[in-house]
Design a protein around this motif. Structure first.
Motif, PDB file in Angstrom:
ATOM      1  N   ARG A 153       2.377   7.339   5.177  1.00  0.00           N
ATOM      2  CA  ARG A 153       2.614   6.241   4.216  1.00  0.00           C
ATOM      3  C   ARG A 153       3.413   5.204   4.958  1.00  0.00           C
ATOM      4  NH1 ARG A 153       4.389   5.224  -2.160  1.00  0.00           N
ATOM      5  NH2 ARG A 153       5.033   2.932  -1.695  1.00  0.00           N
ATOM      6  N   LEU A 156       2.089   3.236   7.749  1.00  0.00           N
ATOM      7  CA  LEU A 156       1.228   2.031   7.220  1.00  0.00           C
ATOM      8  C   LEU A 156       1.926   0.848   6.871  1.00  0.00           C
ATOM      9  CD1 LEU A 156      -1.503   4.275   5.888  1.00  0.00           C
ATOM     10  CD2 LEU A 156      -1.839   3.041   7.885  1.00  0.00           C
ATOM     11  N   GLU A 157       3.256   1.232   5.716  1.00  0.00           N
ATOM     12  CA  GLU A 157       3.916   0.094   5.328  1.00  0.00           C
ATOM     13  C   GLU A 157       4.440  -0.673   6.397  1.00  0.00           C
ATOM     14  OE1 GLU A 157       6.573   0.960   2.113  1.00  0.00           O
ATOM     15  OE2 GLU A 157       5.078   2.148   1.036  1.00  0.00           O
ATOM     16  N   PHE A 160       1.939  -2.682   8.665  1.00  0.00           N
ATOM     17  CA  PHE A 160       1.202  -3.776   8.255  1.00  0.00           C
ATOM     18  C   PHE A 160       2.440  -5.016   8.408  1.00  0.00           C
ATOM     19  CE2 PHE A 160      -1.047  -6.338   5.913  1.00  0.00           C
ATOM     20  CZ  PHE A 160      -2.319  -5.733   5.811  1.00  0.00           C
TER      21      PHE A 160
ATOM     22  N   LEU B  93      -6.929  -1.601   8.287  1.00  0.00           N
ATOM     23  CA  LEU B  93      -5.440  -1.190   8.164  1.00  0.00           C
ATOM     24  C   LEU B  93      -5.247  -1.455   6.653  1.00  0.00           C
ATOM     25  CD1 LEU B  93      -2.943  -0.203   9.402  1.00  0.00           C
ATOM     26  CD2 LEU B  93      -2.185  -2.528   9.810  1.00  0.00           C
ATOM     27  N   VAL B  94      -5.728  -2.486   6.018  1.00  0.00           N
ATOM     28  CA  VAL B  94      -5.809  -2.908   4.550  1.00  0.00           C
ATOM     29  C   VAL B  94      -6.105  -1.580   3.816  1.00  0.00           C
ATOM     30  CG1 VAL B  94      -6.424  -4.170   2.814  1.00  0.00           C
ATOM     31  CG2 VAL B  94      -5.923  -5.243   4.802  1.00  0.00           C
ATOM     32  N   ARG B  96      -6.812   1.355   4.762  1.00  0.00           N
ATOM     33  CA  ARG B  96      -5.979   2.868   4.736  1.00  0.00           C
ATOM     34  C   ARG B  96      -4.624   2.508   4.110  1.00  0.00           C
ATOM     35  NH1 ARG B  96      -5.461   6.847   5.037  1.00  0.00           N
ATOM     36  NH2 ARG B  96      -4.811   7.689   6.828  1.00  0.00           N
ATOM     37  N   THR B  97      -4.254   1.437   4.030  1.00  0.00           N
ATOM     38  CA  THR B  97      -2.681   1.159   3.437  1.00  0.00           C
ATOM     39  C   THR B  97      -3.046   1.419   1.835  1.00  0.00           C
ATOM     40  OG1 THR B  97      -2.187  -0.086   5.163  1.00  0.00           O
ATOM     41  CG2 THR B  97      -0.645  -0.185   3.329  1.00  0.00           C
ATOM     42  N   SER B 100      -3.426   4.951   1.044  1.00  0.00           N
ATOM     43  CA  SER B 100      -2.383   5.895   1.175  1.00  0.00           C
ATOM     44  C   SER B 100      -1.145   5.314   0.149  1.00  0.00           C
ATOM     45  CB  SER B 100      -1.738   5.564   2.457  1.00  0.00           C
ATOM     46  OG  SER B 100      -0.662   6.042   2.503  1.00  0.00           O
ATOM     47  N   VAL B 101      -0.932   4.043   0.047  1.00  0.00           N
ATOM     48  CA  VAL B 101       0.060   3.314  -0.919  1.00  0.00           C
ATOM     49  C   VAL B 101      -0.138   3.539  -2.426  1.00  0.00           C
ATOM     50  CG1 VAL B 101       1.844   1.633  -1.092  1.00  0.00           C
ATOM     51  CG2 VAL B 101       1.071   2.438   1.079  1.00  0.00           C
TER      52      VAL B 101
END
Lengths: 494, 114
Positions: A153, A156-157, A160, B93-94, B96-97, B100-101
């Motif tokens: 997590r 990815l944060e 981004f 990526l959007v 997966r994010t 995940s989030v």
């Protein structure tokens, strides 16, 4: 034709491409990655040796003469940077054997690292500004995937934010390239240097310079464009953070130094004065940001920002000795900063955390680790006789010679605050008693070896500062007087 | 023509930055795509827009003036391929994010900055 100029690109390319043939066979990929990293280091040294002996090397790719084709050109600055890329690549490739888990390795860590190294070397080697954009993208796409590899997590944060700001920077850079082509009608950097020197539109050129400064400034993480760095660099595994910390922002610094010594030198008082101001603010904000942090790697990340200020300070002063200081600082910083990240990984293995609050007692548990931390930490703060002392010393002397006392005061104060941050890590992680028991956790020797090697190198640069300074000074002279560079690329002196 | 293009480019840039300033992940990516379109058009415009003058030289003749410059188009082609690849990656990526989030609100993605 100097075919070996292309070696630093070919070696990682061949390794990455053949790794894909052995997809999911991680032992083969690991050996391919390791051998290619060391070969890259070797080719960097060969390049540096040849440039010292025979002058600047240029190669016209595809046989198209400059300025129409793409030129690969290697002056001393390029040679030093490629060698450092090989050095950090090798250190991280060895370190990753025990640090990167099997899953990440299976999903292509080694080929990605090689693509990253190829992008970095390409950015150092190219003599064409659009080609520089392409190499930046090669480097970025590899770094995007490496940062997100594993898909945790926080990765990815952080990833981004990293992706977004770097894409904005790329878009700006590309817009700048387009406008520059519209203004000068060429993309070859040596040709641009010739054409813009005789241009009669200083305002337009300065405006273009600002676009490039912003685009490269985001990549180099200078004030006020650095926010992506401390948000993302501490999220991936240590081996990946270490290679990012060592190399990526320095590619931005390299690009700034390259274009602001070769192409944009029309209004030095304005552009380089601005760079000097930015350097001071970068140093201060970075070091103050670090003081507020409690995570080992976040402290180090903020210190990257602070140190970038020193590197651009030499460019801002724009004298031969100041640029020599910048080059020396880059050499010192890449080695020391990567080393500190590698050590943070060893500390994490021992204590199970990156949070300073949960560490402690490492001085008793492992005196060797304590010593290993102290060498790069003192070097970063600029304690003699380590490499950081000489790097700061040269820059401060250059500042005094130029009578820029404000920046000298800032540089000295930031050095002290850096020492404060390092003492904070020392007191929390090594000196205070351990808050909770942690058993003896063995750290694999492939994690120790690169950290020890880089620490020894820091000491060597400290004690052998003379030859390193000489090399930096030759590099600075080449940067200050680009006649030889232009002649090597365009073939005739104009 | 060149003024019209200038307005379009300016509009694309402002729309791109506006979308990036929103809080949604997906809008951010749309903003990035608009930025790269604006940049490609900018390169196209900067080199001078001409109509019906392809840079083709008949055999044995010298280059006549005023033909359109082929190089910016080659640059745009390269930049398009790169931005296409990166856009595909950003969309992945959007996804997966978001998985995940559990949100696409950028304001809630602050755990790495504390």
């Amino acid at each position: 034709m100097n075919g070996f100029v292309v070696l630093p690109l070919l070696i990682p390319l061949v390794s990455a491409a053949s790794s894909i043939l052995f997809w999911r066979r991680r032992m083969i990929q690991r050996w391919l990655g390791l051998s290619s990293s060391f070969l890259l280091l070797g080719s960097g040294l060969l390049l540096l040796y040849t440039i010292r002996e025979h002058g600047i090397q240029a190669m016209q790719v595809g046989g198209w003469p400059a300025p129409f084709g793409i030129t690969l050109v290697a002056d001393l600055f390029t040679g030093i940077m490629v060698t450092l890329a090989g050095l950090i690549g090798s250190a991280v490739a060895v370190y990753s054997v025990a640090n990167i888990d099997a899953r990440r390795e299976t999903f292509g860590f080694h080929p990605l690292l090689q693509v990253l190294l190829m992008g970095v070397s390409g950015a150092f080697l190219t003599g064409d500004i659009f080609n520089l954009y392409v190499w930046f993208e090669v480097m970025l796409i590899a770094s995007f995937v490496l940062l997100g590899l594993g898909g945790e997590r926080k990765q990815l944060e952080g990833g981004f934010k990293y992706v977004t700001l770097n894409l904005v920077s790329s878009a700006l850079f590309l817009a700048g390239v387009g406008l520059l082509y519209g203004a000068a009608g060429t993309l070859n950097m040596a040709d641009l240097a010739v054409k813009l020197r005789n241009a009669n539109e200083p305002a337009l050129v300065t405006a273009l310079a600002m676009i490039f400064l912003t685009a490269f400034g985001i990549k180099a993480a200078v004030f006020p464009l650095f926010f992506w760095l401390p948000a993302s660099y501490h999220t991936p595994p240590v081996a990946i953070s270490a290679v990012f910390a060592g190399l990526l922002t320095k590619v931005g610094v390299y690009a700034i130094i390259r274009v602001f010594t070769l192409v944009f030198v029309q209004d030095v008082a304005y552009t380089h004065g601005l760079i000097l101001g930015i350097s001071a603010l970068t140093m201060i904000t970075g070091v103050l940001g670090a003081a507020a942090q409690n995570d080992f790697r976040r402290i180090l990340s903020f210190h990257i920002v602070s140190q970038i200020g020193y590197m651009t300070m030499g460019l801002g002063l724009y004298t031969s000795i100041a640029l020599a200081g910048s080059v020396f600082y880059i050499v010192h910083h890449i080695i020391v900063k990567t080393n500190l990240f590698l050590i943070s990984g060893i500390v994490e293995r021992r204590t199970g955390s990156f949070q300073l609050k949960q560490m402690g007692g490492l001085y008793h548990a492992s005196p060797l680790l304590a010593l290993l931390f102290l060498i790069p930490a003192f070097s970063l703060a600029g304690i003699p006789p380590l490499s950081g002392f000489f790097a700061k010393f040269i820059l401060i002397r250059a500042g005094l010679e130029n009578e820029e006392y404000a920046i000298v005061a800032v540089a000295l104060m930031v050095g002290l605050l850096t020492l404060f941050s390092m003492t904070k890590i020392w007191a929390e992680a090594f000196w205070k008693p351990a808050p909770n028991e942690f058993g003896p956790r063995p750290v694999h020797r492939t994690m120790w070896a690169p950290a020890v090697a880089l620490a020894v190198l820091t000491i060597c640069i400290g004690f052998g500062a003379g030859p390193v300074y000489e090399l930096s000074e030759q590099t600075a002279r080449q940067l200050m007087d680009p006649t030889a560079y232009i002649q090597a690329v365009l073939g005739v002196s104009r | 023509m060149i003024y019209l293009l200038a307005v379009v480019i300016g509009g694309l840039y402002s729309a791109g930055f506006y979308m990036m300033a929103r809080r949604s992940l997906l809008k951010l990516v749309i903003g990035l795509a608009l930025l790269s379109h604006a940049t490609n058009l900018l390169i196209f415009t900067v080199s001078g827009v001409s109509r019906g003058r392809p840079p083709l030289i008949p055999d044995g003749q010298a280059l006549a003036g005023g033909v359109s410059d082929p190089l910016p188009q080659a640059l745009i082609l390269t930049a398009l391929v790169i931005s296409f690849g990166i856009l595909a990656f950003a969309l992945a990526l959007v996804l997966r994010t978001n998985e995940s989030v559990g949100t696409d609100d950028l304001d809630e993605m602050r755990t790495t900055e504390q």
